[in-house]
Design a protein around this motif. Structure first.
Motif, PDB file in Angstrom:
ATOM      1  N   SER A   8       0.762  -1.015   0.059  1.00 40.58           N
ATOM      2  CA  SER A   8       0.002   0.197  -0.030  1.00 40.58           C
ATOM      3  C   SER A   8       0.935   1.159  -0.039  1.00 40.58           C
ATOM      4  CB  SER A   8      -0.908  -0.092   1.228  1.00 40.58           C
ATOM      5  OG  SER A   8      -1.411   1.397   1.479  1.00 40.58           O
ATOM      6  N   LEU A  10       0.164   4.175   0.614  1.00 38.81           N
ATOM      7  CA  LEU A  10      -0.215   5.148   1.832  1.00 38.81           C
ATOM      8  C   LEU A  10       1.190   5.223   2.661  1.00 38.81           C
ATOM      9  CD1 LEU A  10      -2.295   6.599   3.191  1.00 38.81           C
ATOM     10  CD2 LEU A  10      -3.196   4.681   4.396  1.00 38.81           C
ATOM     11  N   HIS A  33      -1.236  -1.414  -4.054  1.00 39.39           N
ATOM     12  CA  HIS A  33      -2.661  -1.012  -3.414  1.00 39.39           C
ATOM     13  C   HIS A  33      -2.581   0.759  -3.292  1.00 39.39           C
ATOM     14  CE1 HIS A  33      -5.989  -1.993  -0.977  1.00 39.39           C
ATOM     15  NE2 HIS A  33      -5.525  -1.244  -0.192  1.00 39.39           N
ATOM     16  N   HIS A  67      -8.316   1.247  -3.995  1.00 38.03           N
ATOM     17  CA  HIS A  67      -9.376   0.860  -2.833  1.00 38.03           C
ATOM     18  C   HIS A  67      -9.811   2.218  -2.654  1.00 38.03           C
ATOM     19  CE1 HIS A  67      -9.532  -0.238   1.721  1.00 38.03           C
ATOM     20  NE2 HIS A  67     -10.798   0.099   0.992  1.00 38.03           N
ATOM     21  N   MET A  69     -12.120   4.811  -0.599  1.00 38.67           N
ATOM     22  CA  MET A  69     -12.738   5.213   0.460  1.00 38.67           C
ATOM     23  C   MET A  69     -13.107   6.571   0.442  1.00 38.67           C
ATOM     24  SD  MET A  69      -9.807   3.274   2.905  1.00 38.67           S
ATOM     25  CE  MET A  69      -8.561   3.273   1.540  1.00 38.67           C
ATOM     26  N   MET A 138     -11.294  -5.815   5.638  1.00 39.11           N
ATOM     27  CA  MET A 138     -10.718  -4.947   6.198  1.00 39.11           C
ATOM     28  C   MET A 138     -10.341  -5.640   7.633  1.00 39.11           C
ATOM     29  SD  MET A 138     -10.000  -2.242   4.543  1.00 39.11           S
ATOM     30  CE  MET A 138      -9.024  -1.368   5.389  1.00 39.11           C
ATOM     31  N   VAL A 140      -8.412  -3.500   9.717  1.00 35.74           N
ATOM     32  CA  VAL A 140      -8.530  -2.448  10.616  1.00 35.74           C
ATOM     33  C   VAL A 140      -9.644  -1.506  10.049  1.00 35.74           C
ATOM     34  CG1 VAL A 140      -5.812  -2.648  10.880  1.00 35.74           C
ATOM     35  CG2 VAL A 140      -6.877  -1.293   8.999  1.00 35.74           C
ATOM     36  N   PRO A 142     -11.061   1.485   8.302  1.00 39.19           N
ATOM     37  CA  PRO A 142     -10.148   2.132   7.225  1.00 39.19           C
ATOM     38  C   PRO A 142      -9.909   3.709   7.694  1.00 39.19           C
ATOM     39  CG  PRO A 142     -12.790   1.990   6.818  1.00 39.19           C
ATOM     40  CD  PRO A 142     -12.434   1.183   7.878  1.00 39.19           C
ATOM     41  N   GLY A 143      -8.812   3.992   7.100  1.00 43.51           N
ATOM     42  CA  GLY A 143      -8.582   5.771   7.329  1.00 43.51           C
ATOM     43  C   GLY A 143      -6.997   5.760   7.452  1.00 43.51           C
ATOM     44  N   GLY A 146      -0.753   1.625   9.545  1.00 44.88           N
ATOM     45  CA  GLY A 146       0.183   1.306  10.881  1.00 44.88           C
ATOM     46  C   GLY A 146      -0.793   1.065  12.002  1.00 44.88           C
ATOM     47  N   GLN A 147      -2.159   0.614  11.663  1.00 48.51           N
ATOM     48  CA  GLN A 147      -3.024   0.109  12.988  1.00 48.51           C
ATOM     49  C   GLN A 147      -2.966  -1.278  13.129  1.00 48.51           C
ATOM     50  OE1 GLN A 147      -7.200   2.158  12.841  1.00 48.51           O
ATOM     51  NE2 GLN A 147      -6.662   1.978  10.797  1.00 48.51           N
ATOM     52  N   GLY A 177      -4.829  -4.607   6.195  1.00 47.54           N
ATOM     53  CA  GLY A 177      -4.587  -3.746   7.475  1.00 47.54           C
ATOM     54  C   GLY A 177      -3.865  -4.514   8.452  1.00 47.54           C
ATOM     55  N   GLY A 178      -2.758  -4.047   8.957  1.00 50.31           N
ATOM     56  CA  GLY A 178      -1.877  -4.591   9.862  1.00 50.31           C
ATOM     57  C   GLY A 178      -1.126  -6.024   9.622  1.00 50.31           C
ATOM     58  N   ILE A 179      -0.863  -6.148   8.236  1.00 46.93           N
ATOM     59  CA  ILE A 179      -0.416  -7.356   7.742  1.00 46.93           C
ATOM     60  C   ILE A 179       1.111  -7.208   7.815  1.00 46.93           C
ATOM     61  CG2 ILE A 179      -0.227  -8.957   5.877  1.00 46.93           C
ATOM     62  CD1 ILE A 179      -2.847  -8.759   7.207  1.00 46.93           C
ATOM     63  N   GLY A 198       1.235  -1.875   4.076  1.00 44.81           N
ATOM     64  CA  GLY A 198       1.847  -0.663   3.930  1.00 44.81           C
ATOM     65  C   GLY A 198       2.875  -0.566   4.894  1.00 44.81           C
ATOM     66  N   SER A 199       2.832  -0.475   6.145  1.00 44.54           N
ATOM     67  CA  SER A 199       3.971   0.063   6.946  1.00 44.54           C
ATOM     68  C   SER A 199       4.790  -1.056   7.137  1.00 44.54           C
ATOM     69  CB  SER A 199       3.315   0.583   8.250  1.00 44.54           C
ATOM     70  OG  SER A 199       2.545  -0.211   8.808  1.00 44.54           O
TER      71      SER A 199
HETATM   72  C1  DX5 Z   1      -6.350   1.634   5.658  1.00 42.59           C
HETATM   73  C2  DX5 Z   1      -5.930   1.310   4.272  1.00 42.59           C
HETATM   74  C3  DX5 Z   1      -4.803   0.110   4.183  1.00 42.59           C
HETATM   75  C4  DX5 Z   1      -3.600   0.890   4.893  1.00 42.59           C
HETATM   76  C5  DX5 Z   1      -2.830  -0.261   5.398  1.00 42.59           C
HETATM   77  O1  DX5 Z   1      -7.576   2.232   5.440  1.00 42.59           O
HETATM   78  O2  DX5 Z   1      -7.115   0.663   3.619  1.00 42.59           O
HETATM   79  O3  DX5 Z   1      -4.464  -0.056   2.874  1.00 42.59           O
HETATM   80  O4  DX5 Z   1      -2.726   1.309   4.102  1.00 42.59           O
HETATM   81  O5  DX5 Z   1      -1.775  -0.145   6.080  1.00 42.59           O
HETATM   82  P1  DX5 Z   1      -0.950  -0.995   7.068  1.00 42.59           P
HETATM   83  O6  DX5 Z   1      -0.231  -2.303   6.264  1.00 42.59           O
HETATM   84  O7  DX5 Z   1      -0.013  -0.246   7.526  1.00 42.59           O
HETATM   85  O8  DX5 Z   1      -1.933  -1.369   8.041  1.00 42.59           O
END
Ligand code: DX5
Ligand code: ZN
Length: 219
Positions: A8, A10, A33, A67, A69, A138, A140, A142-143, A146-147, A177-179, A198-199
């Motif tokens: 991601s 992000l 992503h 994605h 949102m 999801m 986590v 969304p938004g 790093g959660q 999310g959080g993978i 992402g993170s």
């Molecule tokens: C959250 C996003 C995710 C996010 C995942 O709303 O949809 O794609 O960037 O980030 P990590 O992997 O850091 O949880």
């Protein structure tokens, strides 16, 4: 189905976005992503179709998993189709007419995905399973990146996997999310085949090593 790892952006350095994408693709990513947030459907604001268009113009031709949102969503579907999205994924809460929005995506030539938030039941999934190419769970809210991973997502993945298998269709099951390397094996065993991170990837010093460590857990 082949396992796909989808970094991601992000969590990427936006001042060097094109380079970040090229680096992560050569480090072994399967697709990118692209998280689009509007400060309305979710409390954060990110990037829009102009950014995707300029990445395409710069020669980035990988598969782009967009994605959305955003609410309302239909007009932006058209903009992202024009900008070069390959997959467009939407939340049922962001449209009054889910069937119409999924049809808009597919008629525009992209693959359509549906996303379920942690508290959103899968109830509509059997109604639209013939209209989707991807289901995103999801893990986590969304938004934000790093959660922490929400554990109930494992059961939701299993339930989504059962609905997909019953349909007999070839539909991808994505988790977002959080993978990270420490939980990717568990989500794969629950039925996921496409993994957004992402993170875990962009926050690491060595993208290739991180992606390899994730793949090693997938067997
Ligand atoms: C959250 C996003 C995710 C996010 C995942 O709303 O949809 O794609 O960037 O980030 P990590 O992997 O850091 O949880
Ligand atoms: Zn996402």
């Amino acid at each position: 189905m082949e396992h796909w790892i989808a970094p991601s952006i992000l969590a990427a350095d936006f001042s060097r976005l094109g380079d970040e994408i090229r680096t992560v693709l050569s480090a072994g990513a399967d697709l990118i992503h692209f998280d689009v947030m509007d400060n309305h459907y979710v409390p954060n604001l990110t990037i829009g179709p102009l950014v995707l268009k300029s990445l395409r113009k710069a020669g980035i031709d990988c598969q782009m998993d967009v994605h959305l949102m955003v609410k309302p969503v239909d007009r932006l579907v058209g903009d992202f189709l024009n900008a070069g999205a390959d997959i467009i994924t939407i939340h049922p809460e962001s449209t009054e007419h889910l069937h119409r929005t999924l049809c808009l995506i597919r008629e525009g030539g992209a693959k359509a995905g549906i996303v379920f938030n942690p508290a959103t039941p899968l109830t509509v999934l059997p109604e639209v399973i013939n209209l989707v190419d991807l289901v995103l769970v999801m893990s986590v809210n969304p938004g934000f990146g790093g959660q922490a991973f929400i554990n109930s997502s494992i059961d939701k993945l299993k339930a989504a996997r059962a609905i997909i298998d019953t349909s007999g269709r070839s539909v991808r099951l994505e988790i977002d999310g959080g993978i990270k390397a420490s939980n990717i094996g568990a989500v794969a065993r629950a039925g996921a085949d496409t993994f957004v991170a992402g993170s875990a990837i962009f926050g690491s010093d060595d993208y290739a090593a991180t992606i390899s460590a994730m793949r090693a857990e997938l067997g």
